[in-house]
Design an enzyme around this catalytic site. Sequence first.
Site, PDB file in Angstrom:
ATOM      1  N   LYS A  42       0.900  -1.356  -0.087  1.00  0.00           N
ATOM      2  CA  LYS A  42      -0.060  -0.122   0.086  1.00  0.00           C
ATOM      3  C   LYS A  42       0.961   1.227  -0.017  1.00  0.00           C
ATOM      4  O   LYS A  42       2.239   1.207   0.290  1.00  0.00           O
ATOM      5  CB  LYS A  42      -0.989  -0.182   1.410  1.00  0.00           C
ATOM      6  CG  LYS A  42      -0.057   0.112   2.419  1.00  0.00           C
ATOM      7  CD  LYS A  42      -1.097  -0.284   3.716  1.00  0.00           C
ATOM      8  CE  LYS A  42      -0.301  -0.146   5.002  1.00  0.00           C
ATOM      9  NZ  LYS A  42      -1.102  -0.857   6.290  1.00  0.00           N
ATOM     10  N   ARG A 140     -10.441  -0.140  15.087  1.00  0.00           N
ATOM     11  CA  ARG A 140     -10.477   0.605  13.753  1.00  0.00           C
ATOM     12  C   ARG A 140     -11.429  -0.229  12.992  1.00  0.00           C
ATOM     13  O   ARG A 140     -12.774  -0.043  13.325  1.00  0.00           O
ATOM     14  CB  ARG A 140      -8.922   0.722  13.230  1.00  0.00           C
ATOM     15  CG  ARG A 140      -8.742   1.525  12.178  1.00  0.00           C
ATOM     16  CD  ARG A 140      -7.118   1.730  11.806  1.00  0.00           C
ATOM     17  NE  ARG A 140      -6.724   0.625  11.210  1.00  0.00           N
ATOM     18  CZ  ARG A 140      -5.483   0.415  10.858  1.00  0.00           C
ATOM     19  NH1 ARG A 140      -4.588   1.434  10.964  1.00  0.00           N
ATOM     20  NH2 ARG A 140      -4.935  -0.778  10.249  1.00  0.00           N
ATOM     21  N   TYR A 278      13.385  31.161   3.622  1.00  0.00           N
ATOM     22  CA  TYR A 278      11.987  31.782   4.137  1.00  0.00           C
ATOM     23  C   TYR A 278      12.174  31.934   5.741  1.00  0.00           C
ATOM     24  O   TYR A 278      12.622  31.070   6.428  1.00  0.00           O
ATOM     25  CB  TYR A 278      10.879  30.780   3.806  1.00  0.00           C
ATOM     26  CG  TYR A 278      10.543  30.952   2.493  1.00  0.00           C
ATOM     27  CD1 TYR A 278      10.311  31.948   1.812  1.00  0.00           C
ATOM     28  CD2 TYR A 278      10.077  29.569   1.788  1.00  0.00           C
ATOM     29  CE1 TYR A 278       9.967  32.014   0.293  1.00  0.00           C
ATOM     30  CE2 TYR A 278       9.795  29.521   0.484  1.00  0.00           C
ATOM     31  CZ  TYR A 278       9.629  30.776  -0.380  1.00  0.00           C
ATOM     32  OH  TYR A 278       9.336  30.699  -1.721  1.00  0.00           O
ATOM     33  N   MET A 326       9.005  24.202  -0.763  1.00  0.00           N
ATOM     34  CA  MET A 326       8.170  23.586  -1.349  1.00  0.00           C
ATOM     35  C   MET A 326       9.185  22.664  -2.388  1.00  0.00           C
ATOM     36  O   MET A 326       8.790  21.257  -2.577  1.00  0.00           O
ATOM     37  CB  MET A 326       7.034  24.226  -2.075  1.00  0.00           C
ATOM     38  CG  MET A 326       5.920  23.194  -2.724  1.00  0.00           C
ATOM     39  SD  MET A 326       4.674  24.063  -3.720  1.00  0.00           S
ATOM     40  CE  MET A 326       3.751  24.689  -2.274  1.00  0.00           C
TER      41      MET A 326
HETATM   42  C1  LIG Z   1      -0.029  -1.577   6.912  1.00  0.00           C
HETATM   43  C2  LIG Z   1      -0.673  -2.760   7.295  1.00  0.00           C
HETATM   44  C3  LIG Z   1       0.044  -3.992   7.603  1.00  0.00           C
HETATM   45  C4  LIG Z   1       1.703  -3.903   7.531  1.00  0.00           C
HETATM   46  O1  LIG Z   1       2.248  -3.372   8.882  1.00  0.00           O
HETATM   47  P1  LIG Z   1       3.829  -3.438   9.010  1.00  0.00           P
HETATM   48  O2  LIG Z   1       3.764  -2.779  10.289  1.00  0.00           O
HETATM   49  O3  LIG Z   1       4.293  -2.207   8.014  1.00  0.00           O
HETATM   50  O4  LIG Z   1       4.388  -4.634   8.896  1.00  0.00           O
HETATM   51  C5  LIG Z   1      -0.412  -5.214   8.103  1.00  0.00           C
HETATM   52  N1  LIG Z   1      -1.559  -5.271   8.196  1.00  0.00           N
HETATM   53  C6  LIG Z   1      -2.498  -4.252   8.196  1.00  0.00           C
HETATM   54  C7  LIG Z   1      -4.081  -4.471   8.166  1.00  0.00           C
HETATM   55  C8  LIG Z   1      -1.986  -3.157   7.659  1.00  0.00           C
HETATM   56  O5  LIG Z   1      -2.869  -2.124   7.336  1.00  0.00           O
END
Ligand SMILES: *Cc1c(COP(=O)(O)O)cnc(C)c1O
Length: 385
Positions: A42, A140, A278, A326
């Site tokens: 991801k 969550r 800046y 930036m």
């Molecule tokens: C991002 C994520 C992982 C990976 O976690 P790491 O700590 O980067 O290994 C695993 N499971 C879920 C549901 C995640 O959202």
Amino acid sequence: MTEKINGRLWQWIEIDRKALFSNVRRFRALAGPRRRLLAVVKANGYGHGLIEIARLALSAGVDWLGVHSADEGSALRAAGLDAPVLILGPTAPGRLEYALRDDLRFTVYDRETAEGLSQAAVRLRTRARVHIKIETGTNRQGLRVADLTAFVRRLSRLPGIEIEGLSSHFANIEDTTSLDYPKRQLAQFVEAAALVRKAGFEIPLRHMAATAAAIVYPESQFGLIRLGIGLYGLWPSKETYLSCRLRKRKPFVLKPVLSWRARIAQVKRVPKGAFIGYGCTFRTTRPTRLAVIPVGYADGYDRGLSNAAHVLIRGKRAAVRGRIAMNFFTADVTDIPGAAAGDAVTLIGRDGRETVSAESLAALAGTIGYEILARLSPAIPRRVV
Ligand SMILES: *Cc1c(COP(=O)(O)O)cnc(C)c1O
């Protein structure tokens, strides 16, 4: 070598194939031959490049890929990758059928998604493979354990639905060396799995562990490990590293996969007492040679690194001076003889004997290595080396 390949670029990211293979081998050794390894790709492969990382991870022997969204999953398919892909996040009702066409697997915890998937599967004359996510204390995503049996029963009656997995996620394993909270979550997960079995259903795959749990809490590995940050060669946290050492495992070495490099656009002399950038937040205390580097917070170089970070030039550390803008920042190269426009600058990675890690930048910017990586702009060219 990179000098030649990248002579026309102002910045680029290098992906170290060997390092990634080495990390996969480490986790394969932890997991054993039969458990599946899912590479979490991801957020553009944690900033490394979605397709580049997915390809490498699969060729290194990872079994599954994990994405946040259906769009990321479809991008993997469009690139010709046909490994199992699990969507870890929610899928919008309007995307279910597309995602199913791409043979993606779904994380499910609500009726609407399950029913939408069932209808789409019937229309496409296929089956939708779902992983039921249960709430064990992260609060969550997920279904309450109390609602699980009824949910499984309902899903089992929906045409075109195959319940392939049962999953959950730890809340408090990276931020502490204590396993108290993970133990409670694991107990809930085990209880949930037992309830499902008692109701007469067999769910083939259970998974709960991400990187930290895979390392410090092997009991949570079940059938599959969702491997994110460790794949990229970072420790989830200092606490995870410490836990690993406290548990007297053999030294467990992870190799950072990513280097971020740029080129000096201009070197200039400024007198003693000059203000830089800046807000005039830095004033020189000596005649200074300043390198202008065409990278900024829009690229993911956090503004919190203003007057704080170092970059590497000609194997030496150069202090960042003034605010990160930036698309620019500047570094002091007074003590780096010969530093000139066109020189390579290492923002993350190694140059000679010096290293700048994503974790060290994270500490300066008040965040974690994950965020430093995940926010690297997808527009920066990625090169596998
Ligand atoms: C991002 C994520 C992982 C990976 O976690 P790491 O700590 O980067 O290994 C695993 N499971 C879920 C549901 C995640 O959202």
